[in-house]
Design an enzyme around this catalytic site. Structure first.
Site, PDB file in Angstrom:
ATOM      1  N   SER A 204       0.833  -1.203   0.000  1.00  0.00           N
ATOM      2  CA  SER A 204       0.000   0.000   0.000  1.00  0.00           C
ATOM      3  C   SER A 204       0.869   1.256   0.000  1.00  0.00           C
ATOM      4  O   SER A 204       1.848   1.365   0.745  1.00  0.00           O
ATOM      5  CB  SER A 204      -0.901   0.014   1.232  1.00  0.00           C
ATOM      6  OG  SER A 204      -1.545   1.271   1.357  1.00  0.00           O
ATOM      7  N   ALA A 243     -14.649  -3.037   1.074  1.00  0.00           N
ATOM      8  CA  ALA A 243     -13.543  -3.908   1.476  1.00  0.00           C
ATOM      9  C   ALA A 243     -13.928  -4.736   2.701  1.00  0.00           C
ATOM     10  O   ALA A 243     -13.526  -5.898   2.826  1.00  0.00           O
ATOM     11  CB  ALA A 243     -12.300  -3.073   1.765  1.00  0.00           C
ATOM     12  N   LYS A 291     -19.496  12.114  14.030  1.00  0.00           N
ATOM     13  CA  LYS A 291     -20.472  12.764  13.165  1.00  0.00           C
ATOM     14  C   LYS A 291     -19.794  13.788  12.263  1.00  0.00           C
ATOM     15  O   LYS A 291     -20.130  14.963  12.228  1.00  0.00           O
ATOM     16  CB  LYS A 291     -21.576  13.401  14.003  1.00  0.00           C
ATOM     17  CG  LYS A 291     -22.353  12.390  14.835  1.00  0.00           C
ATOM     18  CD  LYS A 291     -22.988  11.326  13.964  1.00  0.00           C
ATOM     19  CE  LYS A 291     -22.785   9.923  14.429  1.00  0.00           C
ATOM     20  NZ  LYS A 291     -23.316   8.905  13.539  1.00  0.00           N
ATOM     21  N   ASP A 354     -26.993   6.849   8.882  1.00  0.00           N
ATOM     22  CA  ASP A 354     -25.768   7.338   8.267  1.00  0.00           C
ATOM     23  C   ASP A 354     -25.814   7.221   6.746  1.00  0.00           C
ATOM     24  O   ASP A 354     -25.529   8.188   6.033  1.00  0.00           O
ATOM     25  CB  ASP A 354     -24.564   6.572   8.823  1.00  0.00           C
ATOM     26  CG  ASP A 354     -23.251   7.177   8.360  1.00  0.00           C
ATOM     27  OD1 ASP A 354     -22.801   8.142   8.982  1.00  0.00           O
ATOM     28  OD2 ASP A 354     -22.685   6.683   7.362  1.00  0.00           O
ATOM     29  N   GLU A 358     -26.075  10.475   4.182  1.00  0.00           N
ATOM     30  CA  GLU A 358     -25.142  10.771   3.090  1.00  0.00           C
ATOM     31  C   GLU A 358     -25.884  11.035   1.786  1.00  0.00           C
ATOM     32  O   GLU A 358     -25.493  11.899   1.003  1.00  0.00           O
ATOM     33  CB  GLU A 358     -24.186   9.597   2.881  1.00  0.00           C
ATOM     34  CG  GLU A 358     -23.172   9.406   3.995  1.00  0.00           C
ATOM     35  CD  GLU A 358     -22.378   8.122   3.852  1.00  0.00           C
ATOM     36  OE1 GLU A 358     -21.359   7.995   4.534  1.00  0.00           O
ATOM     37  OE2 GLU A 358     -22.789   7.247   3.059  1.00  0.00           O
ATOM     38  N   GLU A 531     -27.105  13.724  12.762  1.00  0.00           N
ATOM     39  CA  GLU A 531     -27.058  13.271  11.364  1.00  0.00           C
ATOM     40  C   GLU A 531     -27.650  14.289  10.395  1.00  0.00           C
ATOM     41  O   GLU A 531     -27.260  14.324   9.223  1.00  0.00           O
ATOM     42  CB  GLU A 531     -27.803  11.935  11.202  1.00  0.00           C
ATOM     43  CG  GLU A 531     -27.118  10.750  11.857  1.00  0.00           C
ATOM     44  CD  GLU A 531     -25.900  10.264  11.081  1.00  0.00           C
ATOM     45  OE1 GLU A 531     -25.587  10.841  10.023  1.00  0.00           O
ATOM     46  OE2 GLU A 531     -25.258   9.314  11.546  1.00  0.00           O
ATOM     47  N   GLU A 535     -23.638  17.337  11.769  1.00  0.00           N
ATOM     48  CA  GLU A 535     -22.641  16.803  10.831  1.00  0.00           C
ATOM     49  C   GLU A 535     -22.603  17.623   9.553  1.00  0.00           C
ATOM     50  O   GLU A 535     -21.544  17.823   8.955  1.00  0.00           O
ATOM     51  CB  GLU A 535     -22.937  15.333  10.509  1.00  0.00           C
ATOM     52  CG  GLU A 535     -21.871  14.701   9.628  1.00  0.00           C
ATOM     53  CD  GLU A 535     -21.990  13.189   9.540  1.00  0.00           C
ATOM     54  OE1 GLU A 535     -21.151  12.583   8.846  1.00  0.00           O
ATOM     55  OE2 GLU A 535     -22.900  12.614  10.175  1.00  0.00           O
TER      56      GLU A 535
END
Length: 635
Positions: A204, A243, A291, A354, A358, A531, A535
């Site tokens: 990486s 992932a 947040k 969450d 978004e 939320e 945030e």
């Protein structure tokens, strides 16, 4: 038919009949459409909330003979068999506006949410801690429990982390660098010998960045991902959602028995649930979910070194506790990150709010709003530069700072009388079009559709089984975002932009609609406010003010990035096709909707949260860099 059932007279009921039926038997319905054509009727009931549950879209119904006698209800509980919804005990709605003559072949009605409309009671989220002081706060009449943060609490970290010798921070994306550095610095201040070690996959390029901030192989604070997991007592899994979905089995197999898995997002739980799986029973599972994005978590921590408690709020959850340490460990983790206050949630509630957030006001919806309004303002003769200022700069600057420090009502109260009319016009026209998309989005998240789309996207974006990667492209080269580059270059230092009343009305309507959805779904007020408000205005919007909305969309997490691209056009289209058309057609302002905004209990709850806020505003330097390493390296 059993008691409590209600049917409606056919042919189509009169306006008076409809008003009487629905005003006494529904808590809240945002939109429904009845269509009657050639003795057939379809019912489309969209976006039902609160007391309306078990939603079914009924197939076309044949009208019974005119001689059929309606069944009447003797109870305030009513179930409409023909229309396919179940209504709980309800109070009268404050307003129901009906268009049409009451006897025609088509009519539509829009219900208005009353501030007293029934909501699902939040889940009780009390907890016990033997290390930190638990406080009770009352938010909109609901008692919740929090732990107030502060650097003066760092001395308790050794007790909170008792039995932990190594904390493995897995991944170096958005949260990894911030959380690793904050934890390390807090533990040093606490004079603890706990090692914070970064675990990365071999090869990486992030090794270089980790070394640049003091994590090294020589000191035992940087190493291979699998060795780090195997040697850690607390594993903070901060790799991407996709992932996690691809590697969870290997991760679990490397964890020590009785160790603790720490998550900063409940995505993995949602993914496991979708397959009927759960976490291994020999480990504890906790979550601490800041947040704000990682750069905000670090930036506020650094800024607040001289101010006790400065940082970004966090929620915490204990999903599985094998030895009774989980709550104290999670709270210690949150305190070490610098969270001003930490509130309780569940992993399931967290990932729903969450991922939904978004796609809503945190990114997707605000992206859709500014695209729609920029196009409208320029089409109506406003210069491109001013249109950008009156959309993006207005939201990410002045509006955000005002809401952050004084609340939503302060935005309205700071306007002129003419500005207040423009605000009300925009709010009234935008609330339901925003709510329509938000409700659909929440349902898709809750049903697992959005989680599945993220997993599939992760498999498209990276080399799999010899197939070429197919990454997402960028959006920042279109007209609006090139204008934004020009505006920011000439912007005076510290300029927060104008307060444009119409934009403010649309944005606040979006914020209130998102609050309403989460409230109806039983989320705690702490979660709702963090939320949907904190945030947004304290973490994401300041960075968008520095670099633009498109930059955030292009450089955020895959989960958020994918969601924004999928849902932003929906908000754009709904506002353009419904809200702006209503304004152009001179639709009257819905006074009940405006009254409900003023009287909503969320304002008092926000005020309580504001009192817990540290006395420092996030400062984003002009050269602020929040590009994730993997994206930066591909530029």
């Amino acid at each position: 038919m059993t008691e409590g059932m209600v049917s409606i007279d056919f042919p189509l009921p009169s306006k008076e009949r409809l008003l009487k039926l629905f005003s006494t038997n529904l808590d809240f319905v945002s939109l429904f459409i009845l269509k009657n054509k050639k003795q057939n009727m379809k019912m489309y009931l969209l976006n039902n909330y609160g007391g309306c549950s078990n939603f079914i879209i009924a197939p076309p119904l044949s009208c019974p003979p005119a001689s059929s006698k309606p069944l009447r209800s003797s109870s305030s509980k009513a179930t409409s068999l023909a229309f396919g919804f179940v209504s709980s005990t309800s109070k009268s709605l404050r307003s129901l506006s009906v268009s049409g003559n009451g006897t025609g072949s088509s009519l539509s009605a829009r219900m208005v949410a009353s501030s007293s409309a029934a909501v699902r009671e939040p889940v009780s989220l009390d907890f016990e801690t033997s290390v930190f002081k638990k406080e009770k706060v009352s938010l909109a009449g609901h008692d919740e429990y929090i732990v107030r943060g502060g650097r003066d609490l760092f001395k308790h970290l050794p007790d909170a982390f008792k039995g932990i010798k190594q904390i493995g921070v897995i991944g170096w994306g958005s949260q990894g660098p911030a959380q690793a550095q904050n934890l390390r610095d807090s533990l040093v201040e606490a004079k603890s010998d706990i090692v914070v070690k970064i675990g990365l996959r071999k090869g990486s390029k992030s090794f270089e960045e980790a070394r640049a901030v003091g994590f090294t192989e020589e000191s035992g604070t940087l190493g291979d991902i699998w060795e780090t997991i195997s040697g850690s007592d607390l594993v903070l899994l901060l790799i991407s959602d996709a992932a996690q979905a691809d590697n969870y089995e290997k991760i679990f197999s490397h964890m020590k028995p009785n160790s603790i898995l720490g998550l900063s997002h409940g995505f993995l739980l949602g993914h496991l649930q979708s397959m009927g799986l759960d976490f291994p029973k020999n480990i504890s599972v906790v979550a601490v979910c800041p947040k704000g994005m990682g750069p905000s978590v670090r930036r506020l921590y650094v800024q607040g070194k001289e101010i006790n408690g400065a940082g970004i709020n966090a929620s915490f959850a204990v999903h599985q506790d094998v030895d009774g340490r989980a709550a104290d460990v999670a709270l210690g983790w949150s305190v070490a990150l610098g969270s001003p206050f930490t509130f309780a949630t569940t992993l399931e509630q967290e990932y729903k709010s969450d991922i939904f957030g978004e796609r809503g006001i945190l990114l997707g919806a605000v992206h859709g709003i500014v695209e729609s309004l920029f196009r409208r303002y320029t089409e109506n003769g406003m210069s491109e530069d001013l249109a950008y200022k009156n959309t993006v700069e207005c939201i990410t600057g002045t509006i955000s700072r005002t809401i952050s420090t004084q609340g939503m009502l302060a935005v309205y109260n700071s306007l002129s009388e003419e500005g207040k009319k423009d605000f009300e016009t925009a709010y009234s026209a935008s609330f339901y079009p925003c709510m329509e998309i938000l409700y659909e989005c929440y349902e898709d998240v809750a049903a697992g559709s959005e989680i599945r789309s993220v997993v599939l996207a992760g498999r498209r974006f990276y080399d799999k089984e010899g197939l070429p990667a197919f990454p997402m492209g960028k959006i920042d080269q279109t007209r609006m975002w090139k204008v934004g580059e020009r505006v920011r270059k000439s912007r005076p230092a510290g300029d927060l932009g104008p307060l444009y009343p119409f934009t403010a009305g649309v944005y606040v309507a979006l914020m209130m609609a998102q609050i309403e959805i989460l409230r109806k779904k039983g989320h705690s007020y702490s979660e709702i406010i963090n939320e949907s408000v904190i945030e947004s205005v304290d973490s994401l919007n300041p960075f968008m003010h520095a670099r633009g909305v498109s930059f955030m969309v292009d450089n955020c997490s895959t989960t958020a990035r994918l969601g924004s691209r999928k849902w932003a056009p929906r908000f754009d289209y709904n506002l353009t096709q419904q809200a702006l058309v209503a304004v152009d057609n001179g639709a009257p302002i819905n006074k009940d909707l405006i009254s409900n905004f003023f009287a909503d209990p969320v304002h008092g709850a926000i005020e309580v949260c504001a009192q817990l806020r540290p006395t420092v505003d996030i400062s984003v330097p002009e050269d602020a860099d929040f590009v994730r390493p993997e994206l930066r390296q591909s530029n």
